[in-house]
Scaffold this motif. Structure first.
Motif, short mmCIF file in Angstrom:
data_model
loop_
_atom_site.label_atom_id
_atom_site.label_comp_id
_atom_site.label_asym_id
_atom_site.label_seq_id
_atom_site.Cartn_x
_atom_site.Cartn_y
_atom_site.Cartn_z
N ILE A 197 0.80 -1.22 0.00
CA ILE A 197 0.00 0.00 0.00
C ILE A 197 0.83 1.28 0.00
N VAL A 198 1.99 1.27 0.69
CA VAL A 198 2.84 2.45 0.76
C VAL A 198 4.30 2.02 0.89
N PRO A 199 5.24 2.93 0.64
CA PRO A 199 6.63 2.64 0.98
C PRO A 199 6.83 2.66 2.49
N LYS A 225 -2.65 -3.61 8.85
CA LYS A 225 -3.46 -4.33 7.86
C LYS A 225 -2.83 -4.54 6.49
N HIS A 226 -1.77 -3.83 6.16
CA HIS A 226 -1.22 -3.90 4.81
C HIS A 226 0.30 -3.96 4.86
N MET A 227 0.88 -4.55 3.82
CA MET A 227 2.33 -4.57 3.72
C MET A 227 2.86 -3.27 3.11
N THR A 228 4.04 -2.92 3.51
CA THR A 228 4.78 -1.87 2.82
C THR A 228 5.36 -2.45 1.53
N VAL A 247 0.50 -4.53 -5.86
CA VAL A 247 -0.87 -4.06 -6.10
C VAL A 247 -1.45 -3.46 -4.81
N HIS A 248 -2.72 -3.06 -4.89
CA HIS A 248 -3.39 -2.38 -3.79
C HIS A 248 -2.57 -1.16 -3.37
N VAL A 249 -2.09 -0.44 -4.38
CA VAL A 249 -1.17 0.67 -4.21
C VAL A 249 -1.96 1.96 -3.96
#
Length: 272
Positions: A197-199, A225-228, A247-249
């Motif tokens: 989702i983010v750096p 909830k999301h990976m970097t 994905v999910h960027v």
């Protein structure tokens, strides 16, 4: 199998409505889009099509890409950016099998399959089929498996799609801490689609910060909830993925990083 990335963005997509950040401006100027997440998988032998997650951008995704309407659908979890596109089944399909897990979510008291049945009880064109996590089933001539991941507070699943030795693996929405059995199921993919989702540099702006740090102190999970980006690439390396697309960027990537490899954009197509 032929894999088309219909939607590669997070819950607001890129460009985000009403946003004038550098990344959203660059996306508009370049004609690039990351709509809400969805993946189309075509069985080249039977010409059947499997849709992984029903984006609320369903209509524009199918108008913008040269792909057929799905013969069957998988739903990974009940967040609206992965589910609400199912409403498009009205008038478009005579019948549409929908697959989801039948594991009861302790947070909601119902499974993903039950939640779909309840939400779309007005659609007699869809039939919901419940499956146990990590148990393979057949859809559109593929062997399909839902794999548990970590996306609190709700249950969420990645997906493995296999046929004739070819393997597509998706992490689904998840942090880096994926159970060992799921890691094994996701490993050795020809194409690996990973939530990024983010750096990692942006974790300082999340109220919960970052988690699951590398030995060098780089967070592999953004909040809970999301990976970097760094976490997703680390997982892909650990799982020996042949090719990885992130994905999910979100649009929070700095403009100079937002469209660099291996961050995916809508419309990418792969033969595996």
């Amino acid at each position: 199998m032929e894999v088309t990335l219909l939607g590669t963005g997070d819950t607001t997509g890129t460009p985000t409505v009403g946003c004038d950040c550098d990344t959203c401006r660059e996306a508009r100027d370049s004609g690039v889009e990351r709509s809400r997440f969805s993946v189309h998988v075509r069985n080249e032998e039977t010409d059947e099509s499997l849709l992984i997650d029903a984006s609320p951008d369903f209509r524009s995704q199918f108008l913008d890409n040269d792909v057929s309407l799905p013969d069957e659908v998988l739903i990974t979890h009940i967040h609206f950016d992965h589910l609400d596109g199912l409403g498009n089944a009205y008038r478009l399909f005579d019948s549409l099998p929908v697959h989801a897990t039948d594991e009861t979510d302790p947070k909601t008291g119902e499974s993903v399959a039950d939640a779909i049945r309840n939400k779309f009880d007005y659609l007699d064109r869809i039939t919901v089929h419940g499956h146990a996590p990590l148990a393979s089933f057949s859809a559109c001539g593929f062997d399909v498996t839902f794999v548990p991941v970590e996306h609190p507070p709700l249950v969420c699943y990645g997906v493995v799609v296999e046929k004739d030795g070819s393997k597509l693996a998706l992490t689904g929405d998840t942090g880096y801490s994926i159970p060992d059995a799921s890691r094994e199921a996701l490993s050795d993919a020809d194409l690996f689609l990973a939530d990024a989702i983010v750096p990692a540099s942006l974790c300082e702006y999340h109220p919960a910060g970052g988690r699951h740090h590398t030995e060098d102190g780089v967070p592999r999970t953004f909040g809970h909830k999301h990976m970097t980006r760094e976490g997703a690439l680390s997982l892909a390396d650990e799982l020996d993925a042949s090719e990885t697309r992130l994905v999910h960027v979100s649009h929070f990537y700095p403009e100079e990083e937002a469209f660099e490899e291996p961050l995916a954009v809508d419309g990418e197509r792969y033969l595996i």
